[in-house]
Design an enzyme around this catalytic site. Structure first.
Site: not given
Ligand code: PXP
Length: 239
Positions: A7, A10, A43, A45, A49, A70, A101, A151, A191
Protein backbone atom coordinates in the site's frame (compact mmCIF):
# COMPACT_ATOMS: atom_id res chain seq x y z
CA UNK A 1 2.77 -18.75 -0.80
CA UNK A 2 1.17 -15.71 0.81
CA UNK A 3 1.29 -12.73 -1.54
CA UNK A 4 2.21 -9.16 -0.59
CA UNK A 5 0.15 -6.18 -1.69
CA UNK A 6 2.10 -3.00 -0.99
CA UNK A 7 0.00 0.00 0.00
CA UNK A 8 1.65 3.23 -1.17
CA UNK A 9 -0.86 5.70 0.35
CA UNK A 10 1.70 7.25 2.65
CA UNK A 11 4.06 8.13 -0.13
CA UNK A 12 1.14 10.25 -1.33
CA UNK A 13 0.67 11.61 2.20
CA UNK A 14 4.20 13.00 2.03
CA UNK A 15 3.61 14.48 -1.42
CA UNK A 16 0.34 16.11 -0.32
CA UNK A 17 2.14 17.73 2.64
CA UNK A 18 3.78 20.04 0.09
CA UNK A 19 1.21 19.78 -2.72
CA UNK A 20 3.99 19.19 -5.24
CA UNK A 21 4.86 16.33 -7.55
CA UNK A 22 7.15 14.26 -5.34
CA UNK A 23 7.40 11.75 -3.90
CA UNK A 24 5.10 10.15 -6.43
CA UNK A 25 3.18 7.06 -5.20
CA UNK A 26 3.11 5.81 -8.78
CA UNK A 27 6.91 5.78 -8.87
CA UNK A 28 6.94 4.09 -5.45
CA UNK A 29 4.62 1.42 -6.84
CA UNK A 30 7.03 0.70 -9.69
CA UNK A 31 9.94 0.33 -7.24
CA UNK A 32 7.77 -1.93 -5.06
CA UNK A 33 7.01 -4.11 -8.06
CA UNK A 34 10.73 -4.34 -8.88
CA UNK A 35 11.35 -5.46 -5.31
CA UNK A 36 8.83 -8.27 -5.58
CA UNK A 37 5.45 -6.85 -4.58
CA UNK A 38 2.67 -9.08 -5.90
CA UNK A 39 0.27 -6.18 -6.16
CA UNK A 40 -0.23 -2.52 -5.31
CA UNK A 41 -2.96 -1.21 -3.05
CA UNK A 42 -4.19 2.36 -2.77
CA UNK A 43 -7.07 3.87 -0.85
CA UNK A 44 -8.87 6.60 -2.75
CA UNK A 45 -10.49 8.35 0.18
CA UNK A 46 -13.52 10.58 -0.43
CA UNK A 47 -11.54 13.56 0.90
CA UNK A 48 -8.55 12.63 -1.38
CA UNK A 49 -6.21 13.44 1.50
CA UNK A 50 -3.47 11.26 0.02
CA UNK A 51 -4.19 9.26 -3.14
CA UNK A 52 -5.63 11.29 -6.03
CA UNK A 53 -7.71 10.06 -8.95
CA UNK A 54 -4.74 10.73 -11.23
CA UNK A 55 -2.66 8.23 -9.20
CA UNK A 56 -5.27 5.51 -9.62
CA UNK A 57 -5.60 6.08 -13.37
CA UNK A 58 -1.85 5.99 -13.89
CA UNK A 59 -1.41 2.91 -11.71
CA UNK A 60 -4.08 1.07 -13.67
CA UNK A 61 -2.25 1.92 -16.86
CA UNK A 62 1.32 1.05 -15.87
CA UNK A 63 1.27 -1.67 -13.23
CA UNK A 64 2.60 -5.04 -14.26
CA UNK A 65 1.04 -6.69 -11.21
CA UNK A 66 -2.46 -6.09 -9.85
CA UNK A 67 -4.16 -2.94 -8.64
CA UNK A 68 -6.31 -3.25 -5.54
CA UNK A 69 -8.39 -0.12 -4.99
CA UNK A 70 -9.63 0.41 -1.45
CA UNK A 71 -12.74 2.55 -1.44
CA UNK A 72 -15.98 3.38 0.30
CA UNK A 73 -19.39 2.67 -1.20
CA UNK A 74 -19.84 6.38 -2.03
CA UNK A 75 -21.62 6.63 -5.39
CA UNK A 76 -19.09 8.97 -7.04
CA UNK A 77 -16.17 6.80 -5.96
CA UNK A 78 -17.97 3.70 -7.27
CA UNK A 79 -18.61 5.54 -10.58
CA UNK A 80 -14.89 6.29 -10.82
CA UNK A 81 -13.90 2.69 -9.99
CA UNK A 82 -16.35 1.34 -12.59
CA UNK A 83 -14.66 3.59 -15.11
CA UNK A 84 -11.05 2.72 -14.17
CA UNK A 85 -11.73 -0.98 -13.55
CA UNK A 86 -8.97 -1.95 -11.12
CA UNK A 87 -8.20 -5.66 -10.77
CA UNK A 88 -9.96 -5.63 -7.40
CA UNK A 89 -11.93 -3.19 -5.27
CA UNK A 90 -11.83 -3.59 -1.51
CA UNK A 91 -14.82 -1.96 0.11
CA UNK A 92 -13.98 -0.29 3.41
CA UNK A 93 -15.88 1.89 5.86
CA UNK A 94 -14.80 5.50 5.80
CA UNK A 95 -15.17 8.33 8.28
CA UNK A 96 -13.88 11.81 7.45
CA UNK A 97 -12.32 12.46 10.86
CA UNK A 98 -10.43 9.18 11.21
CA UNK A 99 -6.64 9.00 10.85
CA UNK A 100 -6.90 5.63 9.14
CA UNK A 101 -9.59 3.00 8.51
CA UNK A 102 -10.74 2.29 12.04
CA UNK A 103 -12.89 -0.80 11.92
CA UNK A 104 -14.16 -3.33 9.44
CA UNK A 105 -17.19 -2.83 7.25
CA UNK A 106 -20.53 -3.58 8.91
CA UNK A 107 -21.82 -5.65 6.01
CA UNK A 108 -25.17 -6.55 7.53
CA UNK A 109 -25.86 -3.02 8.79
CA UNK A 110 -25.14 -1.56 5.33
CA UNK A 111 -26.38 -4.43 3.22
CA UNK A 112 -28.16 -2.31 0.60
CA UNK A 113 -25.25 0.10 -0.08
CA UNK A 114 -22.64 -2.66 0.01
CA UNK A 115 -24.56 -5.00 -2.28
CA UNK A 116 -25.33 -2.19 -4.77
CA UNK A 117 -21.69 -1.12 -4.93
CA UNK A 118 -20.47 -4.74 -5.16
CA UNK A 119 -22.94 -5.56 -7.93
CA UNK A 120 -21.97 -2.53 -10.00
CA UNK A 121 -18.27 -3.38 -9.70
CA UNK A 122 -18.74 -7.10 -10.40
CA UNK A 123 -20.75 -6.19 -13.52
CA UNK A 124 -17.64 -4.36 -14.73
CA UNK A 125 -15.53 -7.47 -14.09
CA UNK A 126 -13.87 -5.95 -11.03
CA UNK A 127 -13.29 -8.45 -8.24
CA UNK A 128 -14.79 -7.30 -4.97
CA UNK A 129 -13.37 -7.86 -1.51
CA UNK A 130 -14.93 -6.72 1.78
CA UNK A 131 -12.71 -5.43 4.58
CA UNK A 132 -14.26 -6.86 7.73
CA UNK A 133 -13.40 -7.57 11.35
CA UNK A 134 -12.57 -11.21 12.12
CA UNK A 135 -16.20 -11.91 12.94
CA UNK A 136 -18.14 -14.97 11.76
CA UNK A 137 -21.40 -13.00 11.33
CA UNK A 138 -19.71 -10.51 9.01
CA UNK A 139 -18.28 -13.37 6.95
CA UNK A 140 -21.75 -14.93 6.68
CA UNK A 141 -23.18 -11.56 5.59
CA UNK A 142 -20.46 -11.19 2.93
CA UNK A 143 -21.25 -14.68 1.68
CA UNK A 144 -24.97 -13.83 1.54
CA UNK A 145 -24.12 -10.99 -0.83
CA UNK A 146 -22.29 -13.44 -3.09
CA UNK A 147 -18.95 -11.77 -2.37
CA UNK A 148 -16.21 -14.37 -2.26
CA UNK A 149 -13.20 -12.39 -1.10
CA UNK A 150 -12.69 -10.91 2.35
CA UNK A 151 -9.83 -8.97 3.89
CA UNK A 152 -9.67 -9.57 7.62
CA UNK A 153 -8.87 -6.48 9.70
CA UNK A 154 -5.69 -7.22 11.63
CA UNK A 155 -5.68 -3.90 13.52
CA UNK A 156 -6.66 -5.32 16.93
CA UNK A 157 -4.01 -8.04 16.62
CA UNK A 158 -1.39 -5.47 15.59
CA UNK A 159 -2.28 -3.13 18.44
CA UNK A 160 -2.44 -5.84 21.15
CA UNK A 161 -0.15 -4.77 23.94
CA UNK A 162 0.53 -7.97 25.85
CA UNK A 163 1.01 -11.66 25.07
CA UNK A 164 -2.44 -12.66 26.33
CA UNK A 165 -4.17 -10.11 24.09
CA UNK A 166 -1.98 -11.04 21.12
CA UNK A 167 -2.94 -14.71 21.52
CA UNK A 168 -6.65 -13.92 21.80
CA UNK A 169 -6.68 -11.55 18.80
CA UNK A 170 -4.66 -14.04 16.77
CA UNK A 171 -7.13 -16.77 17.70
CA UNK A 172 -10.03 -14.64 16.39
CA UNK A 173 -8.18 -14.21 13.10
CA UNK A 174 -7.39 -17.94 12.85
CA UNK A 175 -11.04 -18.90 13.45
CA UNK A 176 -12.46 -16.27 11.11
CA UNK A 177 -9.96 -17.15 8.37
CA UNK A 178 -10.75 -20.87 8.66
CA UNK A 179 -14.48 -20.18 8.55
CA UNK A 180 -14.14 -17.98 5.48
CA UNK A 181 -11.89 -20.50 3.73
CA UNK A 182 -14.31 -23.35 4.56
CA UNK A 183 -17.11 -21.22 3.09
CA UNK A 184 -15.17 -21.15 -0.17
CA UNK A 185 -13.83 -17.62 0.17
CA UNK A 186 -10.44 -16.15 -0.66
CA UNK A 187 -8.98 -14.75 2.56
CA UNK A 188 -6.74 -11.69 2.64
CA UNK A 189 -5.66 -9.71 5.69
CA UNK A 190 -4.19 -6.36 6.56
CA UNK A 191 -3.89 -3.22 8.67
CA UNK A 192 -1.15 -2.43 11.15
CA UNK A 193 1.06 -5.30 10.06
CA UNK A 194 4.74 -4.63 10.60
CA UNK A 195 8.21 -6.19 10.85
CA UNK A 196 7.41 -7.66 14.29
CA UNK A 197 3.90 -9.08 13.95
CA UNK A 198 3.65 -10.33 10.35
CA UNK A 199 5.64 -13.56 10.66
CA UNK A 200 3.48 -14.86 13.50
CA UNK A 201 0.34 -14.22 11.46
CA UNK A 202 1.73 -16.04 8.42
CA UNK A 203 2.86 -19.02 10.51
CA UNK A 204 -0.54 -19.36 12.11
CA UNK A 205 -2.68 -18.80 9.00
CA UNK A 206 -0.56 -20.20 6.15
CA UNK A 207 -3.52 -20.41 3.78
CA UNK A 208 -3.96 -16.63 3.62
CA UNK A 209 -3.97 -15.43 0.03
CA UNK A 210 -2.54 -11.94 0.44
CA UNK A 211 -1.46 -9.40 3.03
CA UNK A 212 -1.88 -5.68 2.39
CA UNK A 213 0.82 -3.71 4.14
CA UNK A 214 1.51 0.00 3.86
CA UNK A 215 2.55 2.19 6.76
CA UNK A 216 5.32 -0.03 8.13
CA UNK A 217 6.91 -0.51 4.70
CA UNK A 218 6.86 3.22 3.90
CA UNK A 219 8.17 3.99 7.41
CA UNK A 220 10.97 1.44 7.08
CA UNK A 221 11.96 2.73 3.67
CA UNK A 222 12.69 6.17 5.15
CA UNK A 223 15.35 4.63 7.36
CA UNK A 224 16.71 2.13 4.89
CA UNK A 225 17.14 4.98 2.37
CA UNK A 226 18.10 8.01 4.47
CA UNK A 227 21.86 7.30 4.69
CA UNK A 228 22.28 7.17 0.92
CA UNK A 229 20.05 10.23 0.44
CA UNK A 230 22.18 12.29 2.86
CA UNK A 231 25.45 11.05 1.35
CA UNK A 232 24.25 12.07 -2.11
CA UNK A 233 23.31 15.61 -1.01
CA UNK A 234 26.61 15.97 0.87
CA UNK A 235 28.47 14.95 -2.29
CA UNK A 236 26.59 17.60 -4.29
CA UNK A 237 27.43 20.30 -1.79
CA UNK A 238 31.10 19.44 -1.42
CA UNK A 239 31.88 18.80 -5.08
N1 PXP B 1 -5.99 -2.94 4.28
C1 PXP B 1 -6.94 -1.99 4.35
C2 PXP B 1 -8.33 -2.35 3.98
C3 PXP B 1 -6.63 -0.67 4.75
O1 PXP B 1 -7.61 0.26 4.84
C4 PXP B 1 -5.29 -0.35 5.04
C5 PXP B 1 -4.93 1.06 5.39
O2 PXP B 1 -5.21 1.89 4.31
C6 PXP B 1 -4.32 -1.37 4.92
C7 PXP B 1 -4.70 -2.65 4.56
C8 PXP B 1 -2.88 -1.10 5.18
O3 PXP B 1 -2.70 -0.79 6.53
P1 PXP B 1 -1.28 -0.29 7.04
O4 PXP B 1 -0.98 1.00 6.35
O5 PXP B 1 -1.49 -0.13 8.50
O6 PXP B 1 -0.29 -1.35 6.70
Amino acid sequence: MIKLGVNVDHVATLRQARLIKEPDPVEAAVWAEHAGADGITVHLREDTRHIQRRDVSLLKEILKTKLNLEMSVNREVVDFACDIKPYMATLVPEKREELTTEGGLDVKGNEKEVSEAAERLINKNVKVSLFIDPDIQQIKSAKNLDVNIVELHTGSYAEAENDEKIVSELQKLIEAAAFARDSGMVVNAGHGLNYRNTKKLCRNIPFLNELNIGHSIVARSVFSGISEAVREMKRLITE
